[in-house]
Motif scaffolding. Structure first.
Motif, PDB file in Angstrom:
ATOM      1  N   PHE A 134      29.210  40.874  -7.662  1.00 30.49           N
ATOM      2  CA  PHE A 134      29.315  41.312  -9.057  1.00 30.49           C
ATOM      3  C   PHE A 134      28.076  42.147  -9.357  1.00 30.49           C
ATOM      4  O   PHE A 134      26.948  41.652  -9.285  1.00 30.49           O
ATOM      5  CB  PHE A 134      29.382  40.094  -9.979  1.00 30.49           C
ATOM      6  CG  PHE A 134      29.443  40.418 -11.453  1.00 30.49           C
ATOM      7  CD1 PHE A 134      30.657  40.397 -12.127  1.00 30.49           C
ATOM      8  CD2 PHE A 134      28.289  40.726 -12.162  1.00 30.49           C
ATOM      9  CE1 PHE A 134      30.707  40.696 -13.488  1.00 30.49           C
ATOM     10  CE2 PHE A 134      28.334  41.024 -13.513  1.00 30.49           C
ATOM     11  CZ  PHE A 134      29.550  41.003 -14.179  1.00 30.49           C
ATOM     12  N   ILE A 135      28.292  43.434  -9.679  1.00 26.58           N
ATOM     13  CA  ILE A 135      27.178  44.355  -9.900  1.00 26.58           C
ATOM     14  C   ILE A 135      27.339  44.978 -11.287  1.00 26.58           C
ATOM     15  O   ILE A 135      28.308  45.704 -11.535  1.00 26.58           O
ATOM     16  CB  ILE A 135      27.153  45.466  -8.833  1.00 26.58           C
ATOM     17  CG1 ILE A 135      27.239  44.857  -7.429  1.00 26.58           C
ATOM     18  CG2 ILE A 135      25.895  46.310  -8.966  1.00 26.58           C
ATOM     19  CD1 ILE A 135      27.508  45.877  -6.337  1.00 26.58           C
ATOM     20  N   PRO A 136      26.435  44.712 -12.227  1.00 28.95           N
ATOM     21  CA  PRO A 136      26.554  45.283 -13.578  1.00 28.95           C
ATOM     22  C   PRO A 136      26.527  46.811 -13.532  1.00 28.95           C
ATOM     23  O   PRO A 136      25.931  47.416 -12.625  1.00 28.95           O
ATOM     24  CB  PRO A 136      25.316  44.735 -14.299  1.00 28.95           C
ATOM     25  CG  PRO A 136      24.902  43.534 -13.515  1.00 28.95           C
ATOM     26  CD  PRO A 136      25.257  43.842 -12.093  1.00 28.95           C
ATOM     27  N   ALA A 137      27.162  47.421 -14.521  1.00 30.88           N
ATOM     28  CA  ALA A 137      27.185  48.881 -14.604  1.00 30.88           C
ATOM     29  C   ALA A 137      25.763  49.429 -14.609  1.00 30.88           C
ATOM     30  O   ALA A 137      24.878  48.927 -15.307  1.00 30.88           O
ATOM     31  CB  ALA A 137      27.925  49.317 -15.866  1.00 30.88           C
ATOM     32  N   GLY A 138      25.549  50.456 -13.791  1.00 30.78           N
ATOM     33  CA  GLY A 138      24.251  51.096 -13.707  1.00 30.78           C
ATOM     34  C   GLY A 138      23.265  50.435 -12.779  1.00 30.78           C
ATOM     35  O   GLY A 138      22.196  50.996 -12.508  1.00 30.78           O
ATOM     36  N   GLN A 139      23.611  49.251 -12.260  1.00 27.41           N
ATOM     37  CA  GLN A 139      22.698  48.526 -11.371  1.00 27.41           C
ATOM     38  C   GLN A 139      22.914  48.948  -9.921  1.00 27.41           C
ATOM     39  O   GLN A 139      24.045  49.189  -9.501  1.00 27.41           O
ATOM     40  CB  GLN A 139      22.898  47.019 -11.520  1.00 27.41           C
ATOM     41  CG  GLN A 139      21.937  46.182 -10.705  1.00 27.41           C
ATOM     42  CD  GLN A 139      20.485  46.416 -11.083  1.00 27.41           C
ATOM     43  OE1 GLN A 139      20.151  46.436 -12.273  1.00 27.41           O
ATOM     44  NE2 GLN A 139      19.637  46.629 -10.110  1.00 27.41           N
ATOM     45  N   ALA A 140      21.838  49.007  -9.162  1.00 27.22           N
ATOM     46  CA  ALA A 140      21.910  49.410  -7.756  1.00 27.22           C
ATOM     47  C   ALA A 140      21.731  48.211  -6.844  1.00 27.22           C
ATOM     48  O   ALA A 140      20.996  47.277  -7.169  1.00 27.22           O
ATOM     49  CB  ALA A 140      20.847  50.458  -7.446  1.00 27.22           C
ATOM     50  N   VAL A 141      22.415  48.240  -5.716  1.00 32.27           N
ATOM     51  CA  VAL A 141      22.132  47.321  -4.619  1.00 32.27           C
ATOM     52  C   VAL A 141      20.973  47.931  -3.833  1.00 32.27           C
ATOM     53  O   VAL A 141      20.958  49.139  -3.585  1.00 32.27           O
ATOM     54  CB  VAL A 141      23.366  47.150  -3.710  1.00 32.27           C
ATOM     55  CG1 VAL A 141      23.034  46.300  -2.494  1.00 32.27           C
ATOM     56  CG2 VAL A 141      24.512  46.549  -4.492  1.00 32.27           C
TER      57      VAL A 141
END
Length: 211
Positions: free
Chosen positions: A129-136
């Protein structure tokens, strides 16, 4: 759902049809096939060819170890099959892996979460689960990684991946996936080896996150 642009390679579909994919990758393939008409048709074609080959193959005497080999196969994880229904963003194969329950999310920091569905010596598969705008964090790969988008989308150096798209990462790929604006990006990701993170902090935390 927008048109799927990034599919499972035909050779991998053939390996899935013959039962020669590790469980983690097989779950991603089963999930993609359950929502992709094009790859579903390809799977059907491979299964039909396999049936014809079995029907016309020569008789082969079984070995003395057949019973023990068969019992070992029964103990191995069952290959997930495509299931053509869904609960929210989770297609049938993912629902079955979750055993009908909601994902058990564990935070990785910066709003990113994961839920490990399976982890063995041959590979692991998890929901991300990756919030909008967040990078791995920027990383490369020690092996193969399949990432299937279930909700939202992400972009990296190779392009944009929306719902149903699959990105295939290998040792040659170094990238920084970033969730696009809009809904949080939820992915199903399978790997057969740990990732190679470039920054120190992700490398230090990697054993705890099992990724």
């Amino acid at each position: 759902m927008t048109a799927i642009k990034h599919h499972i390679p035909d050779a991998m579909i053939a390996a899935y049809a013959s039962g020669n994919l590790p469980h983690a990758f097989a779950l991603v393939v089963a999930t993609h096939v359950s929502i992709c008409d094009e790859c579903r048709a390809a799977l059907g074609a491979h299964q039909a060819v396999g049936g014809v080959l079995l029907e016309h193959s020569d008789h082969v005497d079984v070995s003395k170890s057949m019973k023990s080999d068969l019992m070992a196969m029964l103990d191995a994880p069952v290959r997930p099959e495509p299931v053509y229904d869904a609960r929210g963003v989770y297609p049938g194969p993912v629902m079955e892996a979750l055993k009908g329950k909601a994902p058990r999310w564990k935070t990785l920091g910066m709003g990113v979460k994961q839920s490990i569905l399976s982890a063995t010596d041959s590979g692991s598969v998890r929901l991300l689960f990756i919030p909008a705008g967040q990078a791995v964090p920027d990383h490369s790969h020690n092996g193969l990684e399949l990432t299937l988008v279930l909700q939202g989308s992400f972009s990296d150096e190779t392009g944009r991946f929306g719902v149903g798209d699959v990105e295939i990462g290998d040792e040659a790929l170094e990238h920084t996936p970033i969730a696009d604006a809009g809904d949080a990006c939820i992915c199903l990701a399978a790997t057969d080896a740990p990732l190679r993170f470039n920054a120190l902090m992700p490398r230090l935390l990697q054993p705890f996150f099992r990724i």
